[in-house]
Write a protein that holds these residues in place. Sequence first.
Motif, PDB file in Angstrom:
ATOM      1  N   GLU A  46       0.771  -1.390  -0.099  1.00  0.00           N
ATOM      2  CA  GLU A  46      -0.041  -0.067   0.127  1.00  0.00           C
ATOM      3  C   GLU A  46       0.940   1.368  -0.124  1.00  0.00           C
ATOM      4  O   GLU A  46       0.479   2.084  -0.717  1.00  0.00           O
ATOM      5  N   ILE A  47       1.784   1.278   0.805  1.00  0.00           N
ATOM      6  CA  ILE A  47       2.828   2.287   0.682  1.00  0.00           C
ATOM      7  C   ILE A  47       3.442   2.541  -0.669  1.00  0.00           C
ATOM      8  O   ILE A  47       3.593   3.747  -1.309  1.00  0.00           O
ATOM      9  N   GLY A  48       3.839   1.362  -1.163  1.00  0.00           N
ATOM     10  CA  GLY A  48       4.505   1.712  -2.655  1.00  0.00           C
ATOM     11  C   GLY A  48       3.448   2.200  -3.604  1.00  0.00           C
ATOM     12  O   GLY A  48       3.857   2.894  -4.482  1.00  0.00           O
ATOM     13  N   LEU A  49       2.368   1.581  -3.609  1.00  0.00           N
ATOM     14  CA  LEU A  49       1.257   2.045  -4.354  1.00  0.00           C
ATOM     15  C   LEU A  49       0.996   3.591  -4.336  1.00  0.00           C
ATOM     16  O   LEU A  49       0.858   4.215  -5.401  1.00  0.00           O
ATOM     17  N   TYR A  50       0.829   3.857  -2.937  1.00  0.00           N
ATOM     18  CA  TYR A  50       0.463   5.559  -2.775  1.00  0.00           C
ATOM     19  C   TYR A  50       1.920   6.206  -3.392  1.00  0.00           C
ATOM     20  O   TYR A  50       1.647   7.313  -3.992  1.00  0.00           O
TER      21      TYR A  50
END
Length: 136
Positions: A46-50
């Motif tokens: 989720e951090i990477g996608l954000y």
Amino acid sequence: MIALFVIVIMGLLAAAMGRFLLDSSEKNTLEVRSVRALMAAQSGLEIGLYRLYPNDHWDAQQCAALTAIPFAVPGLVDCNVVLTCKPVVVSAAGGTQTGYSFQSTGACGHSDVNSPNPDFAVSRTLVAQAFDGVMP
């Protein structure tokens, strides 16, 4: 003689029950760390996608900047995530499109085999792909 026999049998039963309790405790610890490692890996994705898609615009330069993510939140203490991002070219509808493939590996616990009491280290890996949805 009968009293000695009863004492030996009761001692063996007590030792077996102690071992069962220890095994149960170790399994519980392993299960909790497994879930924490899975949640850490999911949080890393989720951090990477954000970071790749912040605030409604596509930022492809962030893909190369994604690295290890340490956690300071109480539920994920002693957990870390190694996040990799690679560009992926896909053919669809007669055109090609660049997307990104993420691999997030969450690990919790420490495994120092030289210590007198080595700990359980658990890791879980998740993979996701993202595309900007715009065909060239």
